[in-house]
Design a protein around this motif. Structure first.
Motif, PDB file in Angstrom:
ATOM      1  N   ARG A  70      -2.885   1.050  -6.362  1.00 60.22           N
ATOM      2  CA  ARG A  70      -1.624   1.451  -5.738  1.00 60.22           C
ATOM      3  C   ARG A  70      -0.607   1.972  -6.733  1.00 60.22           C
ATOM      4  O   ARG A  70       0.556   2.193  -6.392  1.00 60.22           O
ATOM      5  CB  ARG A  70      -1.061   0.262  -4.952  1.00 60.22           C
ATOM      6  CG  ARG A  70      -1.970  -0.145  -3.802  1.00 60.22           C
ATOM      7  CD  ARG A  70      -1.524  -1.401  -3.061  1.00 60.22           C
ATOM      8  NE  ARG A  70      -2.405  -1.669  -1.918  1.00 60.22           N
ATOM      9  CZ  ARG A  70      -2.282  -2.703  -1.088  1.00 60.22           C
ATOM     10  NH1 ARG A  70      -1.292  -3.590  -1.272  1.00 60.22           N
ATOM     11  NH2 ARG A  70      -3.125  -2.855  -0.092  1.00 60.22           N
ATOM     12  N   ARG A 121      -7.958   6.111   0.018  1.00 63.68           N
ATOM     13  CA  ARG A 121      -7.482   7.476  -0.253  1.00 63.68           C
ATOM     14  C   ARG A 121      -6.818   7.572  -1.617  1.00 63.68           C
ATOM     15  O   ARG A 121      -7.004   8.560  -2.349  1.00 63.68           O
ATOM     16  CB  ARG A 121      -6.504   7.909   0.838  1.00 63.68           C
ATOM     17  CG  ARG A 121      -7.147   8.102   2.203  1.00 63.68           C
ATOM     18  CD  ARG A 121      -6.096   8.306   3.275  1.00 63.68           C
ATOM     19  NE  ARG A 121      -6.697   8.459   4.594  1.00 63.68           N
ATOM     20  CZ  ARG A 121      -6.021   8.406   5.731  1.00 63.68           C
ATOM     21  NH1 ARG A 121      -4.704   8.195   5.709  1.00 63.68           N
ATOM     22  NH2 ARG A 121      -6.641   8.552   6.883  1.00 63.68           N
ATOM     23  N   PRO A 176       1.220   5.112   1.267  1.00 59.77           N
ATOM     24  CA  PRO A 176       0.651   6.089   2.205  1.00 59.77           C
ATOM     25  C   PRO A 176       0.115   7.313   1.467  1.00 59.77           C
ATOM     26  O   PRO A 176       0.774   7.850   0.562  1.00 59.77           O
ATOM     27  CB  PRO A 176       1.842   6.462   3.096  1.00 59.77           C
ATOM     28  CG  PRO A 176       2.782   5.306   2.971  1.00 59.77           C
ATOM     29  CD  PRO A 176       2.640   4.810   1.564  1.00 59.77           C
ATOM     30  N   VAL A 177      -1.078   7.748   1.839  1.00 56.90           N
ATOM     31  CA  VAL A 177      -1.708   8.920   1.230  1.00 56.90           C
ATOM     32  C   VAL A 177      -2.173   9.840   2.352  1.00 56.90           C
ATOM     33  O   VAL A 177      -2.897   9.413   3.258  1.00 56.90           O
ATOM     34  CB  VAL A 177      -2.906   8.527   0.348  1.00 56.90           C
ATOM     35  CG1 VAL A 177      -3.565   9.777  -0.241  1.00 56.90           C
ATOM     36  CG2 VAL A 177      -2.477   7.575  -0.767  1.00 56.90           C
ATOM     37  N   ASP A 178      -1.751  11.092   2.286  1.00 61.72           N
ATOM     38  CA  ASP A 178      -2.154  12.079   3.289  1.00 61.72           C
ATOM     39  C   ASP A 178      -3.603  12.499   3.018  1.00 61.72           C
ATOM     40  O   ASP A 178      -3.912  12.986   1.926  1.00 61.72           O
ATOM     41  CB  ASP A 178      -1.230  13.299   3.194  1.00 61.72           C
ATOM     42  CG  ASP A 178      -1.428  14.290   4.341  1.00 61.72           C
ATOM     43  OD1 ASP A 178      -2.533  14.318   4.927  1.00 61.72           O
ATOM     44  OD2 ASP A 178      -0.482  15.049   4.632  1.00 61.72           O
ATOM     45  N   THR A 210      -7.048  -1.452   2.515  1.00 57.78           N
ATOM     46  CA  THR A 210      -6.684  -0.532   3.592  1.00 57.78           C
ATOM     47  C   THR A 210      -7.275   0.855   3.368  1.00 57.78           C
ATOM     48  O   THR A 210      -7.754   1.184   2.271  1.00 57.78           O
ATOM     49  CB  THR A 210      -5.159  -0.388   3.707  1.00 57.78           C
ATOM     50  OG1 THR A 210      -4.687   0.356   2.564  1.00 57.78           O
ATOM     51  CG2 THR A 210      -4.458  -1.746   3.760  1.00 57.78           C
ATOM     52  N   GLU A 211      -7.189   1.685   4.394  1.00 54.52           N
ATOM     53  CA  GLU A 211      -7.615   3.076   4.274  1.00 54.52           C
ATOM     54  C   GLU A 211      -6.787   3.813   3.237  1.00 54.52           C
ATOM     55  O   GLU A 211      -7.304   4.651   2.487  1.00 54.52           O
ATOM     56  CB  GLU A 211      -7.502   3.771   5.632  1.00 54.52           C
ATOM     57  CG  GLU A 211      -8.029   5.190   5.671  1.00 54.52           C
ATOM     58  CD  GLU A 211      -9.546   5.272   5.677  1.00 54.52           C
ATOM     59  OE1 GLU A 211     -10.072   6.403   5.569  1.00 54.52           O
ATOM     60  OE2 GLU A 211     -10.199   4.223   5.785  1.00 54.52           O
ATOM     61  N   ASN A 212      -5.495   3.506   3.150  1.00 49.78           N
ATOM     62  CA  ASN A 212      -4.671   4.147   2.123  1.00 49.78           C
ATOM     63  C   ASN A 212      -5.140   3.792   0.724  1.00 49.78           C
ATOM     64  O   ASN A 212      -5.048   4.623  -0.196  1.00 49.78           O
ATOM     65  CB  ASN A 212      -3.199   3.755   2.303  1.00 49.78           C
ATOM     66  CG  ASN A 212      -2.500   4.595   3.362  1.00 49.78           C
ATOM     67  OD1 ASN A 212      -2.675   5.811   3.423  1.00 49.78           O
ATOM     68  ND2 ASN A 212      -1.717   3.947   4.207  1.00 49.78           N
ATOM     69  N   ASP A 213      -5.632   2.577   0.523  1.00 51.78           N
ATOM     70  CA  ASP A 213      -6.187   2.221  -0.777  1.00 51.78           C
ATOM     71  C   ASP A 213      -7.383   3.101  -1.110  1.00 51.78           C
ATOM     72  O   ASP A 213      -7.534   3.570  -2.245  1.00 51.78           O
ATOM     73  CB  ASP A 213      -6.617   0.754  -0.798  1.00 51.78           C
ATOM     74  CG  ASP A 213      -5.456  -0.218  -0.697  1.00 51.78           C
ATOM     75  OD1 ASP A 213      -4.329   0.148  -1.066  1.00 51.78           O
ATOM     76  OD2 ASP A 213      -5.685  -1.360  -0.238  1.00 51.78           O
ATOM     77  N   GLU A 236       0.844  -1.199   0.000  1.00 51.78           N
ATOM     78  CA  GLU A 236       0.000   0.000   0.000  1.00 51.78           C
ATOM     79  C   GLU A 236       0.877   1.246   0.000  1.00 51.78           C
ATOM     80  O   GLU A 236       2.014   1.244   0.489  1.00 51.78           O
ATOM     81  CB  GLU A 236      -0.921   0.010   1.209  1.00 51.78           C
ATOM     82  CG  GLU A 236      -0.219   0.125   2.549  1.00 51.78           C
ATOM     83  CD  GLU A 236      -1.193   0.221   3.701  1.00 51.78           C
ATOM     84  OE1 GLU A 236      -2.104   1.076   3.641  1.00 51.78           O
ATOM     85  OE2 GLU A 236      -1.055  -0.552   4.662  1.00 51.78           O
TER      86      GLU A 236
END
Length: 475
Positions: free
Chosen positions: A217, A247, A16-18, A242-245, A14
């Motif tokens: 991703r 975002r 990371p995405v802010d 995941t949450e990053n996915d 994954e």
């Protein structure tokens, strides 16, 4: 047994995405997402957003006036037959567009449904798309289907939707009890084939666009590129773990829309949080919950869902909460026209008397009455729910509880809109990590009484007891 770790090994890690990056993309458009929620449990992943149980133009005007990036509309269409669900979606979209035009606010639309694939699909996105085309003249290019709900153990990998078994394994969702739902049953866990099945072949599986984890991703531009062929409400199914996915997907969708794509969303609960760039809020503590009513000592826990996890949670609550009084509402009695009214009167009397001493757990009898006819199953469910609502409403008028927890989708919707007569509320946040929503009613007879929306199919065996412990003064 399918092991999650082994399945994910073939995909990239994954990224990371802010969430602030996503929020900035939303702010730049000024757009507000209108979330048509087929039961109230969609709010469990968000915080500090308005929710409506009515959808007149003035209701939308109130919600848009809060300045929030998304508005939830409790349509409760999962409890309706197809014709009623279609009409309700069309009416809500029409009124939202009227209010938005008067307020000068651009809108996007989300059809929020179940992470275990139960609900009116593709009927609801179709109804939204048709109304938008009639009102704005703009066609919908794609319907993005994202049922994943990682906090509740539902993920999508390789186009297949799974539920976690709690031991590192994955079960295809079509092999669970949810796929055998009396009204919304289905046979395929593969989302493209699910679309084909539920659309009656209108959308063959090979025509569905699949965004797998490689795409999700791989960056926003790549996602937008893959959406380029979408036209005429092409279904798009998406892998999410995941949450990053979520975002990362949000950024890709924002880029596709920047390029001119018109998209609708058919999603599980956490999608909206990610799409507007909202942080995952920590669970509310007991100190953060509004104080509630000042009348009776106790709060009211209402349990209507019959899925296995709910029955186990009910047992754990009654086993652990020794000061709570349990009141059963017999389903057979409320389905009998000659016995229903007397049963309601007796039940209300028992609940009101017990609230003076402590918390009350009101539940329907655990015998599930159902029919092979989906329409008849819905009628039974609605009759039982109406009885529960009547008990709650009469109790509210006589002895307002300090708090109310409603367990189950149809149950929590009807208790909110009719039992407590909530019209406008604010979603304050989750009671458990990523699940179970607390609302603060802002009008009506339940104003200020904490109201907890608890989906039937989330949490472990002790989750209901944990939530009640946070709220109760007698646990």
């Amino acid at each position: 047994m399918i092991m999650e770790k082994e399945l994910l090994a073939e995909y990239p890690a994954e990224v990371p995405v802010d969430p602030r990056e996503v929020a900035a993309s939303v702010a730049a458009t000024g757009r507000v997402l209108v979330v048509l929620d087929d039961d109230p449990t969609g709010t469990q992943s968000v915080s500090d957003l308005p929710v409506l149980t009515r959808w007149d133009v003035e209701d939308f005007a109130w919600a848009l006036g809060t300045g929030a990036p998304a508005v939830y509309v409790l349509t409760n269409t999962r409890s309706l037959d197809p014709a009623e669900a279609q009409a309700r979606n069309r009416e809500a979209v029409d009124h939202a567009l009227t209010a938005a035009r008067e307020a000068g606010v651009p809108l996007g639309f989300v059809s929020r449904s179940d992470s275990t694939l139960r609900g009116h699909f593709p009927l609801e996105p179709d109804a939204i798309a048709a109304t938008l085309a009639e009102r704005t003249g703009e066609p919908t290019d794609g319907v993005v289907v994202v049922p994943a709900f990682p906090e509740a153990g539902r993920i999508t990998v390789g186009g297949v939707h799974y539920t976690r078994d709690g031991q590192g394994g994955l079960v295809p969702v079509a092999e669970t009890e949810f796929a055998r739902d009396a009204t919304f049953h289905y046979s395929s866990s593969h989302l493209a084939r699910y679309v084909e099945e539920k659309s009656g072949g209108r959308w063959p599986a090979e025509d569905v666009i699949v965004l797998d984890l490689h795409a999700v991703r791989g960056g926003a531009a790549g996602i937008a590129d893959l959406l380029e062929p979408a036209a005429g409400s092409t279904p798009v199914v998406v892998d999410v773990v995941t949450e990053n996915d979520l975002r990362a997907l949000a950024l890709g969708l924002a880029e596709a829309e920047r390029r001119g794509k018109k998209l609708l969303y058919r999603v599980g609960p956490p999608f909206v949080r990610a799409r507007i760039g909202q942080e995952q809020r920590a669970p509310l503590t007991g100190d953060e919950v509004p104080a509630g009513g000042t009348g009776p000592v106790g709060g009211l826990v209402v349990v209507g869902s019959h899925v296995g996890v709910t029955t186990r949670q009910l047992k754990a609550l009654t086993d652990r909460h020794s000061h709570a009084t349990t009141v059963e509402l017999p389903v057979e009695a409320v389905l009998d026209p000659d016995r229903a009214e007397a049963q309601l009167t007796e039940t209300v009397g028992a609940v009101v008397a017990a609230l003076a001493e402590g918390d009350v757990v009101l539940h329907t009898s655990r015998l599930l009455v159902r029919s092979e006819d989906p329409s008849e199953s819905l009628r039974i469910a609605r009759t039982v729910s109406a009885a529960v609502v009547a008990v709650v409403n009469r109790t509210l008028r006589t002895a307002p509880p300090r708090f109310v927890v409603a367990k189950g989708g149809i149950t929590s919707s009807d208790v909110a809109a009719h039992g407590l007569e909530i019209r406008h509320a604010m979603v304050r946040g989750p009671m458990l990590p990523g699940i179970v929503s607390l609302w603060e009613p802002v009008d009506g007879p339940a104003r200020g009484i904490p109201y907890v929306v608890f989906a039937g199919n989330v949490g472990d065996d002790g989750s209901l007891a944990e939530v009640v412990r946070k709220l109760s003064t007698t646990f």
